[in-house]
Structures are given as C-alpha cells and as structure tokens.
Design an enzyme around this catalytic site. Structure first.
Site, PDB file in Angstrom:
ATOM      1  N   LYS A 126       0.842  -1.206   0.000  1.00 42.35           N
ATOM      2  CA  LYS A 126       0.000   0.000   0.000  1.00 42.35           C
ATOM      3  C   LYS A 126       0.872   1.249   0.000  1.00 42.35           C
ATOM      4  O   LYS A 126       0.661   2.197  -0.768  1.00 42.35           O
ATOM      5  CB  LYS A 126      -0.902   0.036   1.222  1.00 42.35           C
ATOM      6  N   ASN A 127       1.890   1.262   0.860  1.00 34.89           N
ATOM      7  CA  ASN A 127       2.697   2.471   1.026  1.00 34.89           C
ATOM      8  C   ASN A 127       3.714   2.675  -0.085  1.00 34.89           C
ATOM      9  O   ASN A 127       4.466   3.643  -0.072  1.00 34.89           O
ATOM     10  CB  ASN A 127       3.344   2.465   2.417  1.00 34.89           C
ATOM     11  N   ARG A 144       0.656  14.584  13.249  1.00 28.14           N
ATOM     12  CA  ARG A 144       1.203  14.390  11.890  1.00 28.14           C
ATOM     13  C   ARG A 144       1.286  15.677  11.078  1.00 28.14           C
ATOM     14  O   ARG A 144       0.660  15.805  10.017  1.00 28.14           O
ATOM     15  CB  ARG A 144       0.416  13.314  11.144  1.00 28.14           C
ATOM     16  N   CYS A 189      -4.602  12.455  12.650  1.00 33.20           N
ATOM     17  CA  CYS A 189      -5.405  11.226  12.575  1.00 33.20           C
ATOM     18  C   CYS A 189      -5.277  10.480  13.894  1.00 33.20           C
ATOM     19  O   CYS A 189      -4.625  10.959  14.818  1.00 33.20           O
ATOM     20  CB  CYS A 189      -4.984  10.371  11.392  1.00 33.20           C
ATOM     21  N   ARG A 223      -8.809  -0.195   4.573  1.00 33.22           N
ATOM     22  CA  ARG A 223      -7.888   0.798   4.009  1.00 33.22           C
ATOM     23  C   ARG A 223      -6.513   0.187   3.749  1.00 33.22           C
ATOM     24  O   ARG A 223      -5.798   0.592   2.844  1.00 33.22           O
ATOM     25  CB  ARG A 223      -7.704   1.978   4.973  1.00 33.22           C
ATOM     26  N   ASP A 278       4.335   0.324  12.087  1.00 34.02           N
ATOM     27  CA  ASP A 278       3.058  -0.231  11.634  1.00 34.02           C
ATOM     28  C   ASP A 278       2.820  -1.649  12.132  1.00 34.02           C
ATOM     29  O   ASP A 278       1.698  -2.142  12.087  1.00 34.02           O
ATOM     30  CB  ASP A 278       2.976  -0.199  10.103  1.00 34.02           C
TER      31      ASP A 278
HETATM   32  C1  EPZ Z   1       4.285   6.760   6.303  1.00 29.83           C
HETATM   33  O1  EPZ Z   1       3.546   7.835   6.907  1.00 29.83           O
HETATM   34  C2  EPZ Z   1       3.306   5.593   6.180  1.00 29.83           C
HETATM   35  N1  EPZ Z   1       2.186   5.986   5.350  1.00 29.83           N
HETATM   36  C3  EPZ Z   1       2.802   5.186   7.573  1.00 29.83           C
HETATM   37  O2  EPZ Z   1       1.965   4.038   7.442  1.00 29.83           O
HETATM   38  C4  EPZ Z   1       4.000   4.798   8.421  1.00 29.83           C
HETATM   39  O3  EPZ Z   1       3.568   4.520   9.720  1.00 29.83           O
HETATM   40  C5  EPZ Z   1       5.007   5.967   8.456  1.00 29.83           C
HETATM   41  O4  EPZ Z   1       5.390   6.358   7.131  1.00 29.83           O
HETATM   42  C6  EPZ Z   1       6.270   5.617   9.226  1.00 29.83           C
HETATM   43  O5  EPZ Z   1       6.873   4.494   8.699  1.00 29.83           O
HETATM   44  C7  EPZ Z   1       2.349   5.956   4.001  1.00 29.83           C
HETATM   45  O6  EPZ Z   1       3.396   5.664   3.461  1.00 29.83           O
HETATM   46  C8  EPZ Z   1       1.155   6.336   3.179  1.00 29.83           C
HETATM   47  P1  EPZ Z   1       6.456  10.135   8.439  1.00 29.83           P
HETATM   48  P2  EPZ Z   1       4.129   9.337   6.933  1.00 29.83           P
HETATM   49  O7  EPZ Z   1       6.389  11.363   7.622  1.00 29.83           O
HETATM   50  O8  EPZ Z   1       4.780   9.625   5.639  1.00 29.83           O
HETATM   51  C9  EPZ Z   1       6.535  13.407  11.943  1.00 29.83           C
HETATM   52  C10 EPZ Z   1       0.031   2.695   7.755  1.00 29.83           C
HETATM   53  O9  EPZ Z   1      -0.513   2.175   8.754  1.00 29.83           O
HETATM   54  N2  EPZ Z   1       6.552  14.410  10.861  1.00 29.83           N
HETATM   55  O10 EPZ Z   1       7.697   9.328   8.395  1.00 29.83           O
HETATM   56  O11 EPZ Z   1       3.055  10.232   7.396  1.00 29.83           O
HETATM   57  C11 EPZ Z   1       5.155  12.750  12.054  1.00 29.83           C
HETATM   58  O12 EPZ Z   1       4.273  13.513  12.802  1.00 29.83           O
HETATM   59  C12 EPZ Z   1       0.585   4.141   7.837  1.00 29.83           C
HETATM   60  O13 EPZ Z   1       0.165   2.124   6.657  1.00 29.83           O
HETATM   61  C13 EPZ Z   1       6.713  15.747  11.185  1.00 29.83           C
HETATM   62  O14 EPZ Z   1       6.839  16.119  12.360  1.00 29.83           O
HETATM   63  O15 EPZ Z   1       5.230   9.177   8.093  1.00 29.83           O
HETATM   64  C14 EPZ Z   1       5.474  11.427  12.700  1.00 29.83           C
HETATM   65  O16 EPZ Z   1       5.506  11.564  14.078  1.00 29.83           O
HETATM   66  C15 EPZ Z   1       0.339   4.772   9.170  1.00 29.83           C
HETATM   67  N3  EPZ Z   1       6.709  16.654  10.169  1.00 29.83           N
HETATM   68  C16 EPZ Z   1       6.856  11.123  12.144  1.00 29.83           C
HETATM   69  O17 EPZ Z   1       7.402  12.338  11.650  1.00 29.83           O
HETATM   70  C17 EPZ Z   1       6.560  16.296   8.847  1.00 29.83           C
HETATM   71  O18 EPZ Z   1       6.547  17.152   7.958  1.00 29.83           O
HETATM   72  C18 EPZ Z   1       6.844  10.069  11.027  1.00 29.83           C
HETATM   73  O19 EPZ Z   1       6.100  10.548   9.953  1.00 29.83           O
HETATM   74  C19 EPZ Z   1       6.398  14.929   8.541  1.00 29.83           C
HETATM   75  C20 EPZ Z   1       6.401  13.999   9.568  1.00 29.83           C
END
Ligand code: EPZ
Length: 416
Positions: free
Chosen positions: A22-23, A121, A116, A395, A303
């Site tokens: 998915k990701n 996020r 969410c 999802r 995850d």
């Molecule tokens: C991706 O989310 C995945 N989603 C998530 O999977 C996964 O948990 C996550 O990466 C971590 O591996 C998809 O790929 C669609 P991040 P993403 O940006 O891109 C903070 C699932 O269940 N952050 O690495 O949103 C954020 O708040 C989902 O399949 C900032 O502070 O993850 C979080 O605490 C859930 N500022 C951390 O970094 C930013 O601009 C990780 O977020 C961006 C992120």
C-alpha cells in the site's frame, strides 16, 4: 454495519501470498503526475486507500484505467492543480500530489491534512523541503498554495527521516534544475521503490545510507513498474500464525524488508524460516517476552507495533515496547485490556505483562493497524470476538478475512 465475527483458538496453517505494498502504491500513483506519458503499475493492491488516490488523480484530470492489480495512469482531458478536500480528508497520502503538481505546472493548491488517530502528523518538513527548492509556500484557509517558476536543486537536511517529506522532495527534485541532496532522508523500502520508479521515468537517483542524491531532468517519461510486496501485510500474517501457535508461510515477499521485524519475532521463541520469496513461522506455545523500540527503517516498523503487542500480551513474562515514531499509536490498548491483557502505558512506553489467555469481546477498530491487532487477538482468544469499523482495516488489508479463512481461521464478515 459490517463487522468481523471471530471464534478464537484455532492454530492457523498454510500459505498466503501477499499483495503489493500500500505504502508503495500511493506515492507511485502520485508520481504519474510528473509526466504526460502513461505510467503502468503492476501488483497494485485492491484497497480503499488505493481507490482514494486514484479518485484524487482522476479529479486532477488524469485518465485512470484499472484491471485488477494493473493500473495505467495517463493524461486526461483537463488537468487541474487543485486537489479536492474530500480526498485529503479521506487519506493524508493525497497531500503528496503537492510536489509533482508544482514541479510540473508551477502551481498547486492542496488542503492541509488534519491529524489522525495515531498522531498530530504535521507536514512542516514537506513544506520546508519545497521552500528549499525555491518554491513559494503560503497557507490560506487551511489550503497550502505553492508556486514556483522552475524548482532548483538544493541540499536539504531533514531533522527527522520523514517518509512523506522524503517522497515529496524526491518527486519535486526529479524535475528541478540541477542536483538535490537530501541528508538524513527516509530509506524505507517503499521510499526506495518510489526512487526505482522515478529512475525508470528518467530521473537519476542515488541512495547511500541516508544521503539521497537526485539529478533533476527537464521532463520525465512514462514507465512500467511492479510494486514491492507489502511487508506490513506479511508481518501481520506471520504474527497471526505465531499468536495462534500455528504454522504460516507468506509467499511473494522480500525477506530482507522484514529483517527489522523478524529478529524480535525470533527472540520470542518463534521458529522463522526464510526461503525463496517466502518466510515461514512456527509459533511457540507461548511467546517469550521481548523488548522493542519502534524507529524509522531499518528500525522496528511502527506499523507492526499494535499487532506485535497483541502477540506479546500472551508472553510468559513482561515485555516492553516504546513507540518513537507516532505519539498516539495506542488506541487499541484499552480494547486489548478488555480482552484480559495486562498492559500499562507510561507516555510512549508500554509494559506488557503476559497472560495465559485472552477472552473474546466486542471491539472496534480505530485505525488500520489497531484493527489488525484486535483481529489477531480475537484469533487467539477464548470464545467470540466481534470487531466493528472495518473501514479502517479495508484501508490497509485486502480481503483480510478470506485470507485468514484460507489459513483455517474461524472468521467471517457480517453485515448487521
Ligand atoms: C508513512 O507515513 C506511512 N504511510 C505510515 O503508514 C507509516 O507509519 C510511516 O510512514 C512511518 O513508517 C504511508 O506511506 C502512506 P512520516 P508518513 O512522515 O509519511 C513526523 C500505515 O498504517 N513528521 O515518516 O506520514 C510525524 O508527525 C501508515 O500504513 C513531522 O513532524 O510518516 C510522525 O511523528 C500509518 N513533520 C513522524 O514524523 C513532517 O513534515 C513520522 O512521519 C512529517 C512527519
């Protein structure tokens, strides 16, 4: 409302083939905005989130043709640079359309994704990255407006290896003039898969540790690409085998993507065998306790945190898990405790005191992975578990109950 009805206590056995990730599918579909030529993707999972991103691209004027796991995305009648709020509200990953739109058309308007169930996020790092490439970014009434003449390569040091921010910058930099260097970038297999697709489209990308170099092009071409397998789906099925004391094989996987998860799984006494594109687990009668800290890849994947805790709830001693990626990924804990688990939360840390058995209960999914955790707990529990709000599970997992039935689970989807 649809729900799962699960009769627990059956050791699962057999083989299940995992879908494409998915990701990987979500950013790969979005990357099609970087060219007017068709991008053809294979092994695209049949998931709600994929339908949402294809809807988002259609609303932006893309022509989407889908035949099962094969999707072709090309230019349609009229292109738009404004993403609709419905898509972004449905799914945060829709926010990734920002980079390709501004890189291609010099303008993009995308609603800010809210928080969410698993955390606030923010997207500050996405916007910092685009600004570093020379874009003008402003926010008006909850919509992010980004404009740029032509993006220009830059050196971007990410304070945190965010997956989404890295993917956003990768796509923008692929059409920027000159070289971009991302320091401390995310290197999840799904990020590497996006880089592989962009490479097929003509971008020049090198990944060395957490340093990612992108040589931008004036334009990119169409491409054909097969997505990597879904390591989260694979991990979930391996845990379904382990938590029921059964024997499950996942097929069509890349075992090296699962290494950060397989080590902790083996430490609980589960017998893990790696084959050619397969991983087999023989679950222990009861797991040994374990200590886990989630972290960006190659750390333990956040995850798989909730399903892993469901498994550790039945351990022969006390385990600990620290969630370092999302501040609020604990919504499933109360429901597990209602089933008899003994879990104490202190900030981002859980102490899981293992119990001999869980008891079936009425529960509800609050997000994708919480739903998976409660499904697994139901498979191991005594008696019946019901699980509502399956829209969360759908999802991220396609036909979860059918695949589990194929492994011998007594689970059914009911519409009451
Ligand atoms: C991706 O989310 C995945 N989603 C998530 O999977 C996964 O948990 C996550 O990466 C971590 O591996 C998809 O790929 C669609 P991040 P993403 O940006 O891109 C903070 C699932 O269940 N952050 O690495 O949103 C954020 O708040 C989902 O399949 C900032 O502070 O993850 C979080 O605490 C859930 N500022 C951390 O970094 C930013 O601009 C990780 O977020 C961006 C992120």
């Amino acid at each position: 409302m649809e729900s799962f009805r699960i009769e627990g206590g059956v050791p699962l056995s057999g083989t299940v083939r995992v879908d494409g990730a998915k990701n990987s599918a979500l950013p790969a579909c979005v990357a099609s905005l970087l060219t007017d030529e068709p991008v053809v993707l294979h092994r695209v999972p049949e998931l709600r989130d994929v339908s949402t991103i294809l809807y988002t691209l259609g609303a932006l004027g893309r022509r989407v043709v889908r035949h099962g796991a094969h999707v072709s995305i090309g230019v349609g009648e009229e292109s738009s640079t404004e993403a609709d709020a419905y898509s972004v509200r449905q799914m945060r990953a829709s926010f990734l359309v920002l980079a390709p739109l501004v890189a291609r058309f010099g303008r993009a308007a995308v609603p800010l994704p809210g928080g969410c169930a698993i955390g606030r996020r923010p997207v500050d790092l996405h916007l910092t990255g685009l600004r570093a490439l020379g874009a003008r970014v402003e926010e008006r009434d909850g919509v992010v407006l980004v404009t740029a003449d032509r993006l220009t390569g830059a050196r971007i040091v990410l304070p945190y290896p965010s997956v989404g921010a890295t993917e956003q910058i990768l796509m923008a930099a692929s059409l920027a003039s000159g070289e971009t260097v991302i320091e401390n970038g995310a290197i999840e297999p799904e990020v590497e898969d996006l880089a592989a697709l962009l490479g097929r489209m003509g971008a020049k990308i090198e990944i060395d540790g957490r340093t990612i170099r992108i040589d931008g092009r004036r334009e990119l071409r169409g491409a054909e690409h097969t997505l990597i397998p879904d390591r989260m789906e694979a991990g979930t099925f391996l845990l379904a085998g382990a938590i029921t004391g059964g024997s499950v094989t996942v097929a069509g996987v890349r075992s090296e993507h699962l290494t950060p998860f397989l080590g902790p799984l083996e430490s609980t006494g589960a017998d893990v065998t790696i084959g050619v594109e397969t991983v087999t687990v023989h679950g222990p009668s009861r797991p040994l306790p374990a200590e886990v800290v989630t972290a960006p890849h190659p750390g333990f994947p956040t995850d798989l945190h909730p399903p892993f805790v469901a498994y550790l709830a039945l351990a022969t001693g006390s385990s600990s898990l620290v969630e370092s990626v999302f501040e609020d990924r604990f919504a499933y804990v109360d429901a597990l405790c209602k089933m008899g688990a003994k879990i104490v939360r202190s900030g981002a840390a859980l102490t899981i005191h293992g119990v001999e058995s869980l008891q079936g209960q009425a529960t509800e999914a609050t997000d994708i992975r919480a739903g998976a955790a409660l499904t697994l707990a139901g498979l191991a529990a005594r008696g019946r578990t019901t699980l509502t709000h399956l829209e969360h599970i759908d999802r991220g997992y396609s036909s979860l109950e059918e695949k589990l039935q194929h492994l011998g689970a007594r689970i059914e989807r009911r519409d009451e």
